[in-house]
Design an enzyme around this catalytic site. Structure first.
Site, short mmCIF file in Angstrom:
data_model
loop_
_atom_site.label_atom_id
_atom_site.label_comp_id
_atom_site.label_asym_id
_atom_site.label_seq_id
_atom_site.Cartn_x
_atom_site.Cartn_y
_atom_site.Cartn_z
N PRO A 13 48.88 21.38 0.61
CG PRO A 13 46.98 20.15 0.01
CD PRO A 13 47.72 21.42 -0.29
CG MET A 14 53.13 19.08 0.56
SD MET A 14 54.71 19.92 0.37
CE MET A 14 54.45 21.42 1.29
CB CYS A 96 46.07 11.75 -2.96
SG CYS A 96 47.31 10.60 -2.35
CE LYS A 134 46.84 20.33 -4.12
NZ LYS A 134 47.43 18.98 -4.18
CG HIS A 166 49.22 18.71 -8.96
ND1 HIS A 166 49.70 17.65 -8.22
CD2 HIS A 166 50.25 19.11 -9.75
CE1 HIS A 166 50.97 17.42 -8.56
NE2 HIS A 166 51.31 18.28 -9.48
CG ASN A 206 49.78 22.58 -6.76
OD1 ASN A 206 49.52 21.38 -6.80
ND2 ASN A 206 50.83 23.05 -6.15
C1 FMN Z 1 55.50 15.00 0.55
C2 FMN Z 1 54.27 15.41 -0.16
C3 FMN Z 1 53.03 15.12 0.37
C4 FMN Z 1 51.85 15.51 -0.29
N1 FMN Z 1 50.65 15.30 0.32
C5 FMN Z 1 49.52 15.82 -0.24
C6 FMN Z 1 48.28 15.82 0.45
O1 FMN Z 1 48.17 15.38 1.60
N2 FMN Z 1 47.19 16.33 -0.20
C7 FMN Z 1 47.28 16.87 -1.47
O2 FMN Z 1 46.27 17.34 -2.01
N3 FMN Z 1 48.45 16.92 -2.11
C8 FMN Z 1 49.56 16.44 -1.53
N4 FMN Z 1 50.77 16.58 -2.16
C9 FMN Z 1 50.81 17.28 -3.46
C10 FMN Z 1 51.04 18.77 -3.26
O3 FMN Z 1 49.95 19.35 -2.57
C11 FMN Z 1 51.19 19.47 -4.61
O4 FMN Z 1 50.01 19.32 -5.33
C12 FMN Z 1 52.36 18.93 -5.43
O5 FMN Z 1 53.51 18.74 -4.63
C13 FMN Z 1 52.68 19.85 -6.61
O6 FMN Z 1 53.08 21.13 -6.15
P1 FMN Z 1 54.65 21.56 -6.10
O7 FMN Z 1 55.18 21.26 -7.49
O8 FMN Z 1 54.64 23.00 -5.77
O9 FMN Z 1 55.32 20.71 -5.07
C14 FMN Z 1 51.94 16.19 -1.53
C15 FMN Z 1 53.19 16.49 -2.05
C16 FMN Z 1 54.35 16.13 -1.38
C17 FMN Z 1 55.70 16.51 -1.96
#
Ligand code: FMN
Length: 324
Positions: A13-14, A96, A134, A166, A206
């Protein structure tokens, strides 16, 4: 009835990125990846007049709706809404670290109160939809496995089946949400250990997975992987996932990806900002070198809402840069 669904490869989720539009593009590129919405605060989910635009799920299953909140009644309602919109799973964000989210008493700060998180999970549970979590490994600068295990132990009492981790702490003051995705050290070992301790729960790893080869090799040890920034920066990586991770035959992917995507977004022009509609594709310009000329042309076309010209230009870009 809950369906049997693979969560071997998940797109994280992002916020601001995994919109209904991005999920459409991701689904065109991969049949099997498990997708997530961006985090939606329960209050927005329940009361927003533009709910349709925020959580529309045009049969892009399998997909989870992620919510942020800690009010029990709101969470119960959120779960029902997720069912109405045909989501396969409702996921609670306990990762978050942003100040705004802390103010609303949700996100990572909830890790301080495992009993509250347990109550939240129970509120989300419903026999028509999977309820998942999460979370991070813990809070603050020091990694502490006992804290993590005690937290998961409490949540396990709900009968939860899926937890996305994460694999780093969240630091709630002094660093930004971006810093919180790089500064606290990763510990995949904690996830390995917790998985052995709670064999009835599927833990999805993650954080910091850099490419599909790494994802594939981690799948030898973990039940599933979740990737965020890699896919955000280059969604076209997803076209390899069905072959590499799910061992499906090579799907013929060509310019029709762009055509299919534009077919979906064109009727929404005027109802939704052109930027939001195009942003899942535009992020590619940040990860592919020498794309400045394309980027500035597209910016000009966007100002004039010249959607057909943008489509043609993107098709040219994708074939020139060998993305499809
Ligand atoms: C732009 C952005 C927005 C994010 N928004 C959320 C979110 O809405 N909910 C969430 O659980 N994590 C959010 N995350 C965290 C990601 O879900 C993930 O846990 C984190 O980026 C680590 O994974 P990665 O190293 O593969 O990017 C966000 C990350 C990014 C980069």
């Amino acid at each position: 009835m809950k369906k049997e669904i693979s969560r071997k490869f998940c797109v994280a989720p992002m916020m601001g990125y995994t919109t209904p539009y991005a999920r459409k593009l991701y689904r065109i590129l991969s049949n099997n990846s498990f997708l997530f919405s961006e985090m939606i605060a329960t209050k927005s989910l329940i009361y927003s007049k533009s709910r349709e635009n925020i959580i529309d799920n045009d049969f892009n299953n399998p997909v989870a709706l992620q919510v942020g909140g800690s009010e029990i009644e709101d969470l119960r309602k959120a779960s029902k809404i997720a069912i109405d919109y045909n989501y396969d799973e409702i996921n609670l964000n306990v990762g978050c670290p942003s100040k705004a989210v802390q103010k609303g008493s949700f996100g990572a700060c909830l890790m301080r109160d495992k009993i509250l998180v347990r109550n939240c999970m129970e509120a989300l549970q419903n026999d028509k939809i999977e309820a998942s979590l999460k979370c991070r490994l813990g809070l603050g600068k020091e990694l502490n496995y006992e804290f993590f295990e005690e937290f998961i132990d409490e949540i396990s009492k709900t009968g939860i089946k899926f937890i996305y981790v994460h694999a780093r702490n969240a630091i709630l003051s002094g660093i930004s949400p971006q810093g919180n995705r790089t500064i606290p050290p990763l510990s995949y070992d904690f996830v390995k250990k917790i998985k052995n301790k709670f064999p009835n729960i599927t833990f999805i790893l993650n954080g910091g997975i850099k490419n599909l080869d790494e994802a594939e090799s981690l799948l030898k040890e973990f039940d599933g992987v979740m990737l965020g920034r890699l896919i955000k920066n280059n969604p076209f990586i997803l076209k390899e996932v069905d072959k590499k991770i799910f061992k499906e035959k090579n799907k013929l992917i060509d310019e029709s990806i762009i055509n299919n995507y534009f077919e979906y977004i064109k009727p929404k022009l005027g109802l939704e900002s052109i930027f939001r509609l195009l942003s899942p594709l535009l992020s590619i310009f940040f990860s592919v070198p020498h794309s400045k000329t394309y980027r500035s042309k597209i910016n000009d076309y966007m100002k004039d809402q010249k959607i057909n010209l943008i489509e043609d230009l993107l098709i040219k870009f994708v074939s020139e840069k060998n993305l499809s």
